[in-house]
Design a protein around this motif. Structure first.
Motif, PDB file in Angstrom:
ATOM      1  N   MET A   1       8.588 -12.003   5.799  1.00 15.44           N
ATOM      2  CA  MET A   1       8.677 -11.252   4.700  1.00 15.44           C
ATOM      3  C   MET A   1      10.392 -10.326   4.155  1.00 15.44           C
ATOM      4  SD  MET A   1       6.386  -7.597   3.672  1.00 15.44           S
ATOM      5  CE  MET A   1       5.141  -8.392   1.954  1.00 15.44           C
ATOM      6  N   GLN A   2      10.696 -10.669   2.941  1.00 17.71           N
ATOM      7  CA  GLN A   2      12.476 -10.700   3.464  1.00 17.71           C
ATOM      8  C   GLN A   2      12.369  -9.048   2.126  1.00 17.71           C
ATOM      9  OE1 GLN A   2      14.727 -12.786   2.812  1.00 17.71           O
ATOM     10  NE2 GLN A   2      12.819 -14.128   3.621  1.00 17.71           N
ATOM     11  N   GLN A   3      13.359  -8.492   3.435  1.00 21.99           N
ATOM     12  CA  GLN A   3      13.673  -7.076   3.307  1.00 21.99           C
ATOM     13  C   GLN A   3      13.257  -6.288   1.786  1.00 21.99           C
ATOM     14  OE1 GLN A   3      14.270  -4.639   5.673  1.00 21.99           O
ATOM     15  NE2 GLN A   3      13.715  -3.008   4.338  1.00 21.99           N
ATOM     16  N   ASN A   4      13.760  -7.420   0.127  1.00 18.93           N
ATOM     17  CA  ASN A   4      13.951  -7.031  -0.633  1.00 18.93           C
ATOM     18  C   ASN A   4      12.028  -6.219  -1.141  1.00 18.93           C
ATOM     19  OD1 ASN A   4      13.368  -9.484  -1.008  1.00 18.93           O
ATOM     20  ND2 ASN A   4      14.135  -9.232  -3.029  1.00 18.93           N
ATOM     21  N   GLU A   5      11.247  -7.573  -0.500  1.00 19.03           N
ATOM     22  CA  GLU A   5       9.886  -7.224  -0.251  1.00 19.03           C
ATOM     23  C   GLU A   5       9.387  -5.796   0.562  1.00 19.03           C
ATOM     24  OE1 GLU A   5       8.007 -11.515  -0.759  1.00 19.03           O
ATOM     25  OE2 GLU A   5       9.164 -11.908   0.759  1.00 19.03           O
ATOM     26  N   ILE A   6      10.000  -6.120   1.507  1.00 16.54           N
ATOM     27  CA  ILE A   6       9.567  -4.781   2.107  1.00 16.54           C
ATOM     28  C   ILE A   6      10.000  -3.627   1.334  1.00 16.54           C
ATOM     29  CG2 ILE A   6       9.617  -3.582   4.120  1.00 16.54           C
ATOM     30  CD1 ILE A   6      10.487  -6.429   5.001  1.00 16.54           C
ATOM     31  N   THR A   7      11.548  -3.270   0.825  1.00 21.22           N
ATOM     32  CA  THR A   7      11.593  -2.493   0.226  1.00 21.22           C
ATOM     33  C   THR A   7      10.547  -2.000  -1.411  1.00 21.22           C
ATOM     34  OG1 THR A   7      13.726  -2.201   1.214  1.00 21.22           O
ATOM     35  CG2 THR A   7      13.891  -1.326  -0.818  1.00 21.22           C
ATOM     36  N   GLY A   8      10.325  -3.317  -1.337  1.00 25.57           N
ATOM     37  CA  GLY A   8       9.632  -2.806  -3.341  1.00 25.57           C
ATOM     38  C   GLY A   8       8.430  -1.772  -2.899  1.00 25.57           C
ATOM     39  N   ILE A   9       7.529  -2.614  -2.024  1.00 23.58           N
ATOM     40  CA  ILE A   9       6.127  -2.211  -1.507  1.00 23.58           C
ATOM     41  C   ILE A   9       6.208  -0.763  -0.754  1.00 23.58           C
ATOM     42  CG2 ILE A   9       4.316  -2.092  -0.044  1.00 23.58           C
ATOM     43  CD1 ILE A   9       4.638  -5.035  -0.022  1.00 23.58           C
ATOM     44  N   LEU A  10       7.738  -0.204  -0.355  1.00 23.88           N
ATOM     45  CA  LEU A  10       7.766   1.323   0.557  1.00 23.88           C
ATOM     46  C   LEU A  10       8.090   2.088  -0.721  1.00 23.88           C
ATOM     47  CD1 LEU A  10       9.100   0.295   4.235  1.00 23.88           C
ATOM     48  CD2 LEU A  10       6.613   1.075   3.336  1.00 23.88           C
ATOM     49  N   ASN A  11       8.870   1.957  -1.632  1.00 22.22           N
ATOM     50  CA  ASN A  11       9.495   2.535  -3.102  1.00 22.22           C
ATOM     51  C   ASN A  11       8.215   2.670  -4.467  1.00 22.22           C
ATOM     52  OD1 ASN A  11      11.859   3.381  -1.433  1.00 22.22           O
ATOM     53  ND2 ASN A  11      12.484   1.289  -2.463  1.00 22.22           N
ATOM     54  N   ARG A  12       7.505   2.358  -3.741  1.00 18.35           N
ATOM     55  CA  ARG A  12       5.644   2.267  -4.655  1.00 18.35           C
ATOM     56  C   ARG A  12       5.466   3.831  -4.193  1.00 18.35           C
ATOM     57  NH1 ARG A  12       2.233  -2.751  -3.582  1.00 18.35           N
ATOM     58  NH2 ARG A  12       3.918  -4.872  -4.791  1.00 18.35           N
ATOM     59  N   PRO A  13       4.786   4.074  -5.382  1.00 22.40           N
ATOM     60  CA  PRO A  13       4.857   6.322  -5.634  1.00 22.40           C
ATOM     61  C   PRO A  13       3.464   6.351  -4.761  1.00 22.40           C
ATOM     62  CG  PRO A  13       4.174   5.448  -7.913  1.00 22.40           C
ATOM     63  CD  PRO A  13       5.261   4.248  -6.801  1.00 22.40           C
ATOM     64  N   LEU A  14       2.595   5.432  -5.079  1.00 21.78           N
ATOM     65  CA  LEU A  14       1.614   5.161  -3.267  1.00 21.78           C
ATOM     66  C   LEU A  14       1.751   5.321  -2.081  1.00 21.78           C
ATOM     67  CD1 LEU A  14      -1.023   5.906  -3.072  1.00 21.78           C
ATOM     68  CD2 LEU A  14      -2.131   3.483  -3.553  1.00 21.78           C
ATOM     69  N   SER A  15       3.193   4.063  -1.438  1.00 19.62           N
ATOM     70  CA  SER A  15       3.264   4.178  -0.736  1.00 19.62           C
ATOM     71  C   SER A  15       4.291   5.625  -0.264  1.00 19.62           C
ATOM     72  CB  SER A  15       4.489   3.176  -0.526  1.00 19.62           C
ATOM     73  OG  SER A  15       3.745   2.152  -0.452  1.00 19.62           O
ATOM     74  N   ARG A  16       5.025   6.347  -0.851  1.00 23.03           N
ATOM     75  CA  ARG A  16       6.065   7.341  -0.925  1.00 23.03           C
ATOM     76  C   ARG A  16       5.011   8.058  -0.187  1.00 23.03           C
ATOM     77  NH1 ARG A  16       9.119   5.824  -5.490  1.00 23.03           N
ATOM     78  NH2 ARG A  16       8.323   7.278  -6.379  1.00 23.03           N
ATOM     79  N   GLU A  17       4.191   8.426  -1.275  1.00 28.51           N
ATOM     80  CA  GLU A  17       2.822   9.389  -1.333  1.00 28.51           C
ATOM     81  C   GLU A  17       1.955   9.186   0.390  1.00 28.51           C
ATOM     82  OE1 GLU A  17      -1.456  11.036  -2.389  1.00 28.51           O
ATOM     83  OE2 GLU A  17      -0.244   9.766  -3.977  1.00 28.51           O
ATOM     84  N   LEU A  18       1.788   7.892   0.876  1.00 23.17           N
ATOM     85  CA  LEU A  18       1.308   8.249   2.190  1.00 23.17           C
ATOM     86  C   LEU A  18       2.359   8.226   3.030  1.00 23.17           C
ATOM     87  CD1 LEU A  18      -0.956   4.597   1.252  1.00 23.17           C
ATOM     88  CD2 LEU A  18      -1.638   7.173   2.133  1.00 23.17           C
ATOM     89  N   LEU A  19       3.534   7.951   2.842  1.00 24.07           N
ATOM     90  CA  LEU A  19       4.567   8.875   4.218  1.00 24.07           C
ATOM     91  C   LEU A  19       4.918   9.301   4.453  1.00 24.07           C
ATOM     92  CD1 LEU A  19       6.805   5.282   2.996  1.00 24.07           C
ATOM     93  CD2 LEU A  19       5.658   5.794   5.108  1.00 24.07           C
ATOM     94  N   THR A  20       3.938  10.466   3.198  1.00 22.60           N
ATOM     95  CA  THR A  20       4.766  11.956   4.039  1.00 22.60           C
ATOM     96  C   THR A  20       3.162  12.968   4.367  1.00 22.60           C
ATOM     97  OG1 THR A  20       3.688  13.069   1.992  1.00 22.60           O
ATOM     98  CG2 THR A  20       5.911  12.654   1.330  1.00 22.60           C
TER      99      THR A  20
END
Length: 164
Positions: A1-20
């Motif tokens: 998986m490319q870093q830009n794909e990972i970053t895209g997933i982790l920057n989604r609003p739901l991902s950001r919410e889960l990361l809190t």
């Protein structure tokens, strides 16, 4: 998986919410070769998950021998929201209490007096800790609305082809 794909997933609003959230489930391979999954408090610093543990924690020899890990951060409602992350654990032994440990445990409901007592107890117990730092090398967000587990996606595709 490319870093830009990972970053895209982790920057989604739901991902950001889960990361809190307070807890993740950390999976690793024990020294005897069997899998382990443990709940563990974490904090997200924008690029890495940071967890802290005692210097004598049984998971540390296993992580030194095999640093490959997977984490699950999810909700308890239906349909669940699930963030899956894979990476390598880097272990950082530190003197005293890492700021991340105080930060990740600061979300528990405590009165100011309880917080002072808790922090005093923590500082008297640990002379140091180990920071477990995971930089994501793979990520998947499942919300059961716009994203599904890959096996379910495949079944839905097959159904659509049959109906075709």
């Amino acid at each position: 998986m490319q870093q830009n794909e990972i970053t895209g997933i982790l920057n989604r609003p739901l991902s950001r919410e889960l990361l809190t959230r307070d807890l993740a489930r950390l999976a690793y391979v024990a020294k005897d070769g069997t899998p382990r999954t443990i709940p563990i408090a974490f904090t997200w610093n924008g690029s890495q998950l940071v967890m802290c543990t005692s210097k004598n924690a049984p998971k540390l020899p296993s992580l030194r021998a095999n640093p490959a890990v997977a984490l699950t951060i999810d909700t308890e409602v239906h349909p669940p929201k699930i963030l899956l992350i894979r990476g390598r654990a880097e272990l950082d032994v530190v003197d005293g209490i890492p700021e991340e440990y105080l930060q990740m445990n600061g979300s528990y409901e405590m009165t100011p007096e309880q917080r002072v007592e808790w922090e005093r107890e923590v500082r008297s117990l640990y002379d140091g800790m180990v920071r477990i730092v995971v930089t994501p090398t793979w990520a998947k967000l499942i919300d059961f609305e716009t994203t599904l587990p890959s096996a379910v996606e495949e079944l839905a595709r097959q159904r659509a082809e049959r109906a075709g």
